[in-house]
Enzyme design. Structure first.
Site, PDB file in Angstrom:
ATOM      1  N   ASP A 338       0.834  -1.196   0.000  1.00 36.33           N
ATOM      2  CA  ASP A 338       0.000   0.000   0.000  1.00 36.33           C
ATOM      3  C   ASP A 338       0.876   1.257   0.000  1.00 36.33           C
ATOM      4  O   ASP A 338       1.889   1.312   0.691  1.00 36.33           O
ATOM      5  CB  ASP A 338      -0.882  -0.047   1.254  1.00 36.33           C
ATOM      6  N   GLU A 373       1.446  -0.444  -4.981  1.00 35.47           N
ATOM      7  CA  GLU A 373       0.579   0.680  -5.318  1.00 35.47           C
ATOM      8  C   GLU A 373       1.531   1.865  -5.483  1.00 35.47           C
ATOM      9  O   GLU A 373       2.045   2.383  -4.487  1.00 35.47           O
ATOM     10  CB  GLU A 373      -0.427   0.935  -4.201  1.00 35.47           C
TER      11      GLU A 373
END
EC number: 3.2.1.196
Length: 660
Positions: A338, A373
């Site tokens: 993330d 990401e």
């Protein structure tokens, strides 16, 4: 009273060796570290860790066993301007604890102080670290080792996926055990996915703001202890039982040939900003663990109040140790990171950042799938296409451009062709292969696919922020009616758009990622930021699954496997046998046609498979190239006898033909 001896400075955390437990804790700026042990009644006994090797404090407790609850109190300077916030009144979690007992309930005693240290003892409000037993019978478990070119990822939430599944025993619904249940295994195999990507399963907590609103953090991107299993997803919530239940699920999935990828939040912690609670890192060595500004405040490049300093050698070791635990002790097959620009900050983003180099050098981590990401909200945070091998990246360009083409009629086929070809304009560099492009049209963050075709605007009122949260631009189209209703013409148009987006996802080069529930028609009723909705809004209603859409999705995945150009790990070249780009007349595309506003395209793959696209608002005639062409499932029956020379493509339609 038991006595600690010096023990060893490694491995990190609390490790049981069969005769006792070795405890270690990194803190470069501490002056004293106390190990706090708790008996069954909650009584606390404190021991000063007797040894220090470099910046690692350590001690060994003979006779200690798994199940022992513990924490730390760390003494040192209180100098906020210099980034030091030591406060021994606060019991702290071991950052490397592999088990945590108890959940965080917002309590004023959990806060360490802003300008001055808070003197209240937090012992009774604080979760406890737990010594774990790492012994586990993996039997003959082996990683499936699915090639990247064969990989189809299914992003899911443990609870949301299984909480309402009718074929799973009620006691197991919403748990790790449900993931390995035969009913779920059968579902994954029916779809044909090869990798289950799970939203965070490391220990997390709900932010104080959410608790005060009567809400809870559902997604899990607020990490409390990155090495510890989240117990709320276990049918037996004791940490040891929860860890073994997760391992059981991994083992069952591996036997079915399915890989397990974990979403990991290596960018911030649940301690939030300076006004947030103190759980662990802030009280252990705030200045080392976080990026600190000159005034002692945090750099907030995550939007969550703080940012981990993953260029600090000790924090790199912490991150590497965490990832190795999940690979070596839990047998996971990869990670999705993330807000991963944080991982490469020095503070500027660098491809040779210390953490990236350490991951590449590590034998265990270099052998698993690594997906990022590729952004954060800090300066220079958007780094799509800039990660070094062996990282794959979420491709937001694919998501946005496919939505804009099919739902908004904003792009022509030139941009679409680039995205179909693994976004070579973005990823064909630095020795990377097409699989580095992870294609998606939806993810947990944003609209579901059904909501993309049913809502023009977000409807996040249930989140308690007056609909201010969540992305405003979704490139969606409600097809004339805001909401799930609408007449038959609206539903038909939505179905066509849904089919087109799924076909674009699953028949493009690169690694496809399907959001769990999209194949069923799952809706969150327009909520594009359902991070705090642990309820029927996010749980799949299996009784309402769109069986036609399920069959369509599964057939597309089967079709993908038959087309070599989509599964080979090499870039397409014009006329190399992998791809030819044709216009609506069946002739090669001319240079001037790519950006002339045309919205029809034919893509000949592996000299045998023809993908035809009609992005117009009306039925259009497309002449197929020379040869005998038959439509294939899911666009026709298995034994389709009809030879076609012309396709009358419906509005916003896709069809695939095979050459006889």
């Amino acid at each position: 009273m038991m006595q600690l001896n010096a023990g060893h400075s490694a491995p990190p955390g609390a490790w049981f060796d069969g005769a006792g437990v070795n405890f270690t804790l990194f803190s470069a700026h501490a002056e004293k570290v106390e190990l706090c042990l708790f008996d069954e009644s909650g009584n606390e006994t404190r021991y000063a860790l007797p040894a220090r090797s470099g910046d690692v404090w350590h001690g060994y407790l003979p006779g200690a066993r798994p199940g022992l609850r513990y924490g730390y109190r760390v003494h040192g300077p209180w100098n906020p301007a210099q980034g030091h916030r030591f406060n021994p009144a606060k019991l702290l979690l071991d950052p490397c604890a592999r088990g945590v007992e108890g959940d965080v309930i917002d309590d004023p005693r959990l806060y360490g102080g802003i300008d001055t240290p808070d003197p209240r003892d937090n012992r009774d409000a604080m979760p406890k670290s737990v010594v774990m037993d790492d012994r586990y019978d993996w039997e003959d478990d082996a990683p499936p080792n699915i090639a990247w070119g064969e990989t189809v990822i299914y992003e899911a939430h443990v609870r949301g996926l299984t909480r309402l599944h009718p074929d799973i025993p009620p006691a197991l619904r919403g748990t790790y055990a449900a993931l390995g249940h035969p009913a779920m295994i059968a579902w994954f195999q029916r779809l044909g996915i090869t990798a289950l990507e799970l939203q965070p399963v490391a220990k997390f907590c709900s932010e104080p703001r959410l608790q005060r609103l009567g809400l809870a953090n559902y997604w899990g991107y607020n990490p409390l202890a990155l090495w510890a299993i989240e117990t709320r997803y276990a049918s037996q919530p004791a940490p040891q039982a929860a860890l073994n239940e997760f391992r059981d699920a991994v083992k069952a999935l591996h036997k079915a040939g399915i890989e397990v990828i974990l979403d990991v939040v290596l960018n911030h912690s649940a301690e939030l900003d300076l006004e947030g609670p103190t759980f662990s890192l802030r009280g252990i060595d705030n200045r080392s663990y976080y990026w600190i500004q000159d005034d002692g405040d945090y750099h907030n490049w995550t939007g969550c109040g703080n940012t981990l300093n993953l260029s600090h050698p000790a924090v790199v070791d912490y991150a590497i140790g965490c990832l190795k635990f999940w690979v070596e002790q839990c047998h996971v097959d990869g990670f999705r990171f993330d807000l991963a620009t944080v991982m490469g900050r020095t503070p500027e983003f660098r491809q040779d950042a210390p953490l990236f180099e350490a991951m590449r050098r590590d034998r265990s981590l270099s052998a698993v799938k690594l997906i990022v990401e590729p952004w954060d909200i800090g300066p220079g945070g958007y780094q799509v296409g800039n990660y070094p091998p062996p990282f794959a990246e979420w491709n937001d360009r694919f998501r946005d451009d496919m939505r804009r083409f099919w739902l908004r009629s904003e792009l022509d086929v030139g941009e679409v062709a680039t995205r179909v070809a693994a976004s070579a304009d973005v990823y064909r560099r630095n020795g990377r292969e097409p699989w580095a492009c992870v294609n998606l049209v939806t993810a947990h963050d944003g609209f579901t696919l059904r909501d993309c075709v049913s809502f023009n605007g977000k409807h996040n009122e249930a989140n308690g922020e007056d609909n201010r949260d969540g992305a405003w631009e979704n490139h969606s189209n409600n097809h004339g009616y805001e909401g799930l209703g609408g007449g038959q013409s609206v539903q038909d148009a939505r179905r066509a758009s849904t089919h087109a987006l799924l076909a674009s996802l699953l028949l493009s080069q690169g690694t496809p990622m399907l959001l769990a529930g999209d194949e069923q028609g799952h809706s969150q009723h327009g909520n594009n930021n359902a991070y705090c909705q642990d309820n029927e809004l996010t749980w799949f209603d299996w009784s309402q699954a769109d069986e036609g859409l399920v069959a369509y999705t599964a057939a597309l995945i089967r079709l993908r496997r038959q087309i070599p150009a989509l599964t080979a790990s090499r870039w397409w070249e014009e006329n190399d046998g992998n791809v030819r780009w044709l216009n609506a007349a069946g002739a090669p595309m001319r240079p001037e046609e790519w950006h002339s506003g045309t919205r029809q395209l034919q893509i000949l793959l592996s000299d045998r498979w023809l993908v035809t696209l009609n992005g117009r608002d009306e039925v259009s005639e497309i002449v197929l190239p020379e040869g005998e062409w038959r439509a294939v499932p899911p666009f026709a029956g298995e034994d389709n006898p009809v030879v076609m020379a012309v396709w009358h493509g419906p509005a916003h339609g896709v069809c695939v033909f095979r050459k006889s």
